[in-house]
Design a protein around this motif. Sequence first.
Motif, PDB file in Angstrom:
ATOM      1  N   ASN A   2       0.776  -1.020   0.231  1.00 39.60           N
ATOM      2  CA  ASN A   2      -0.067   0.002  -0.044  1.00 39.60           C
ATOM      3  C   ASN A   2       0.868   1.322   0.146  1.00 39.60           C
ATOM      4  O   ASN A   2       2.240   1.053   0.258  1.00 39.60           O
ATOM      5  CB  ASN A   2      -0.981  -0.073   1.208  1.00 39.60           C
ATOM      6  CG  ASN A   2      -0.172   0.301   2.583  1.00 39.60           C
ATOM      7  OD1 ASN A   2       0.351   1.199   2.935  1.00 39.60           O
ATOM      8  ND2 ASN A   2      -0.117  -1.144   3.467  1.00 39.60           N
ATOM      9  N   GLN A 171      -7.669  10.648   1.109  1.00 36.12           N
ATOM     10  CA  GLN A 171      -8.270  10.171  -0.211  1.00 36.12           C
ATOM     11  C   GLN A 171      -8.134  11.262  -1.325  1.00 36.12           C
ATOM     12  O   GLN A 171      -8.200  11.102  -2.433  1.00 36.12           O
ATOM     13  CB  GLN A 171      -9.649   9.893   0.117  1.00 36.12           C
ATOM     14  CG  GLN A 171      -9.992   8.520   0.879  1.00 36.12           C
ATOM     15  CD  GLN A 171     -11.314   8.056   0.778  1.00 36.12           C
ATOM     16  OE1 GLN A 171     -12.262   8.840   1.192  1.00 36.12           O
ATOM     17  NE2 GLN A 171     -11.429   6.781   0.697  1.00 36.12           N
ATOM     18  N   ILE A 201      -4.897   3.033   5.963  1.00 33.17           N
ATOM     19  CA  ILE A 201      -4.531   2.229   4.904  1.00 33.17           C
ATOM     20  C   ILE A 201      -6.261   1.733   4.379  1.00 33.17           C
ATOM     21  O   ILE A 201      -6.065   1.639   3.095  1.00 33.17           O
ATOM     22  CB  ILE A 201      -3.981   0.854   5.381  1.00 33.17           C
ATOM     23  CG1 ILE A 201      -2.520   1.149   5.796  1.00 33.17           C
ATOM     24  CG2 ILE A 201      -4.250  -0.340   4.595  1.00 33.17           C
ATOM     25  CD1 ILE A 201      -1.921  -0.028   6.578  1.00 33.17           C
ATOM     26  N   LYS A 202      -7.090   1.455   5.062  1.00 37.96           N
ATOM     27  CA  LYS A 202      -8.496   1.355   4.625  1.00 37.96           C
ATOM     28  C   LYS A 202      -9.014   2.301   3.720  1.00 37.96           C
ATOM     29  O   LYS A 202      -9.427   2.076   2.856  1.00 37.96           O
ATOM     30  CB  LYS A 202      -9.424   1.077   5.953  1.00 37.96           C
ATOM     31  CG  LYS A 202     -10.893   0.958   5.455  1.00 37.96           C
ATOM     32  CD  LYS A 202     -11.674   0.568   6.690  1.00 37.96           C
ATOM     33  CE  LYS A 202     -13.130   0.222   6.397  1.00 37.96           C
ATOM     34  NZ  LYS A 202     -13.989   0.147   7.502  1.00 37.96           N
ATOM     35  N   PHE A 204      -7.008   4.565   2.093  1.00 39.29           N
ATOM     36  CA  PHE A 204      -5.963   4.500   0.894  1.00 39.29           C
ATOM     37  C   PHE A 204      -6.835   3.678  -0.130  1.00 39.29           C
ATOM     38  O   PHE A 204      -6.694   3.555  -1.374  1.00 39.29           O
ATOM     39  CB  PHE A 204      -4.651   4.242   1.179  1.00 39.29           C
ATOM     40  CG  PHE A 204      -3.831   4.363   0.107  1.00 39.29           C
ATOM     41  CD1 PHE A 204      -3.260   5.654  -0.368  1.00 39.29           C
ATOM     42  CD2 PHE A 204      -3.445   3.307  -0.612  1.00 39.29           C
ATOM     43  CE1 PHE A 204      -2.466   5.597  -1.342  1.00 39.29           C
ATOM     44  CE2 PHE A 204      -2.544   3.398  -1.627  1.00 39.29           C
ATOM     45  CZ  PHE A 204      -1.969   4.484  -2.110  1.00 39.29           C
ATOM     46  N   ASN A 205      -6.975   2.554   0.592  1.00 38.44           N
ATOM     47  CA  ASN A 205      -7.149   1.114  -0.421  1.00 38.44           C
ATOM     48  C   ASN A 205      -8.984   1.572  -0.971  1.00 38.44           C
ATOM     49  O   ASN A 205      -9.307   0.799  -1.900  1.00 38.44           O
ATOM     50  CB  ASN A 205      -7.290  -0.131   0.413  1.00 38.44           C
ATOM     51  CG  ASN A 205      -5.964  -0.541   0.609  1.00 38.44           C
ATOM     52  OD1 ASN A 205      -5.059  -0.184  -0.054  1.00 38.44           O
ATOM     53  ND2 ASN A 205      -5.880  -1.458   1.655  1.00 38.44           N
TER      54      ASN A 205
END
Length: 207
Positions: A2, A171, A201-202, A204-205
């Motif tokens: 990531n 984001q 991370i959540k 970003f993903n």
Amino acid sequence: MNGLYLVTDSGIAHQAGHTLPFVVEEACRAGVRWVQLREKDLTTRAFLELGVALKHITQHYGAKLIINDRVDIALAVDADGVHVGQDDMPHQLVRSLIGPGKIIGLSINNMDELKAAQGADLDYLGIATIFQTGTKQDTSSLLGLDGLTAICQQTSLPTFAIGGINATNSQSVVKAGASGVAVVSAICGQTSPYAASRELIKLFNGV
């Protein structure tokens, strides 16, 4: 891997009640795979000892350890690479010292600096400063999202945006064109570096 990049600040970590190795361990446990050791006020011995400790942690989790500015420390701890700013050792000299197999990142603050770095033997660019931040005092030329987009459109290298990035705006930074986001207080200064890292991370993903 990531695109979340942790840049350390022991002062911010200590204010939150943490040691830096604890923060890095928790971040790596959460999934962070880029860690930059950036400490401007430590003695060489203290910097080295901290670098050795973080190398053990990042190596265990398969994360990259990048040393800010100090090529000697990077060589001593066998770090994965070095990050340099515009006023640090020239990246060409850094490459000659650390060799072809290591990572070099360069800070870019404006379009002129980007043009000067075109064609250079670099692995990624750190794009600063995006938003107002307490960890970087010189914010006279904030890029904002438009400035970030303009720079990202002119390079094929991976780009990590830094400066005031947190769970609220991460984001929008990625949507503006950055390959990843680099954060300091958004992890180092949080009650739970693990939970903060997982949330980032959540997000970003989910872009």
